[in-house]
Design a protein around this motif. Sequence first.
Motif, PDB file in Angstrom:
ATOM      1  N   CYS A 183       9.905 -22.090  66.961  1.00 44.15           N
ATOM      2  CA  CYS A 183       9.672 -22.822  65.718  1.00 44.15           C
ATOM      3  C   CYS A 183      10.519 -24.097  65.756  1.00 44.15           C
ATOM      4  O   CYS A 183      11.606 -24.104  66.342  1.00 44.15           O
ATOM      5  CB  CYS A 183      10.107 -21.937  64.554  1.00 44.15           C
ATOM      6  N   HIS A 227      12.730 -16.596  65.456  1.00 45.07           N
ATOM      7  CA  HIS A 227      12.378 -15.744  64.322  1.00 45.07           C
ATOM      8  C   HIS A 227      10.867 -15.542  64.227  1.00 45.07           C
ATOM      9  O   HIS A 227      10.318 -15.421  63.129  1.00 45.07           O
ATOM     10  CB  HIS A 227      13.002 -16.276  63.019  1.00 45.07           C
ATOM     11  N   CYS A 252       6.347 -16.591  61.085  1.00 41.87           N
ATOM     12  CA  CYS A 252       7.005 -17.740  60.444  1.00 41.87           C
ATOM     13  C   CYS A 252       5.951 -18.795  60.130  1.00 41.87           C
ATOM     14  O   CYS A 252       5.648 -19.047  58.966  1.00 41.87           O
ATOM     15  CB  CYS A 252       8.143 -18.321  61.270  1.00 41.87           C
TER      16      CYS A 252
END
Length: 352
Positions: free
Chosen positions: A41, A66, A161
């Motif tokens: 990300c 994440h 995410c």
Amino acid sequence: MYNTKAYSAVSETSPLSSTTIKRRNPTEHDVQIEILFCGICHSDLHSVRNEWSEFEPTTYPIVPGHEIVGRVTQVGSAVTKYKPGDLAAVGCLVDSDGTCLNCKAGLENFCPNQILTYNAPDKHLGGVTYGGYSDSIVVDERFVLRVPSNLNLAGVAPLVCAGITTYSPMRHWGITKGKKVGVVGLGGLGHMGVKFAHALGAHVVVFTTSPDKTEDALRLGADQVVVSRNADEMHKHAGSFDFILDTVSAKHDLNAYLNLLRLDGNLTLVGVSPVPLDVAAFSLIVARRNLSGSNIGGIPETQEMLDFCGEHNITADVEVIPIQKVNEAYERLVKSDVKYRFVIDMASLKSE
Ligand code: NAP
Ligand code: ZN
């Protein structure tokens, strides 16, 4: 405690490199997961380089990641929802107080005592939490998500995410058939935003600084594509949008997008520019426009989003890389050269 392999950065100017970290042994409510894939990300990059130092300073060493998907290897005695061998995912959160009004409403993403998957206080081992650029992770089962069995696993990782961060505000602001929705920035978040807005039946317009992404945007579900540096093209859409999702990771002109909203239209920021963005009062007042923000999503809604993806066969478009290419991927992310999410094949860590 046990040792597990990981990739970490030791300072804001260091590349990520191989290391060994400690994880807790699963306690009674914990699930231990062997990580198979972890998405990259842009928040990982912001954090590794301490670009949000004023708001969320980074503690080094940092192990980012994440967007975690893997297989359950062990569960604590009180765990009821998972058993060894199950697929499982972990997103941006690994804990919250569970008692505040937001937690009670399933909005752990707005809990003042939430614990992020990395760079947050680790109440079990001390120090900070370590994320998914690693062989395994141990997480309370309340923060573990079920993975639909029909989806490509590498393409599932970014859902927890990039997926939920774009799905949640679209559900909150009532995106349905007949709404005109803009998505600004066609990266990891943006391409998921396009897929969800299209699946929810909206008329979708992508705003991009990269003209070469036009064909992809149409294939991903956009009805129209606007190259945002072209003022004439922008002007054609003035005052016409119900909702605009802004996923841009750097400083840019918000007023150019606010002016595209109709009466009572909403622009939601999910991109986190490290520097503040200027808003002209006139951009808002002339059409009673709204400017909002949104932070990932709560655990129940994240599960709802994963199930929605299972039903509609939605995954991220990914470029799978070995972990040894992670620093190269970061350089490409800075240049908006991503189609449309880098995902690390964690098997590559075993050779380190
Ligand atoms: P990404 O894959 O790098 O995509 C960002 C896109 O923004 C780029 O592909 C590019 O799209 C556009 N862009 C980049 N620099 C720009 C500039 N200077 N001017 C205009 N457009 C620019 O990043 P991501 O992983 O999707 O993350 C996007 C942002 O959301 C990051 O700031 C990240 O930290 C944040 N984020 C927020 C949440 C939350 O909960 N709110 C969750 C996850 C991530 P084009 O090439 O199409 O122009
Ligand atoms: Zn993220």
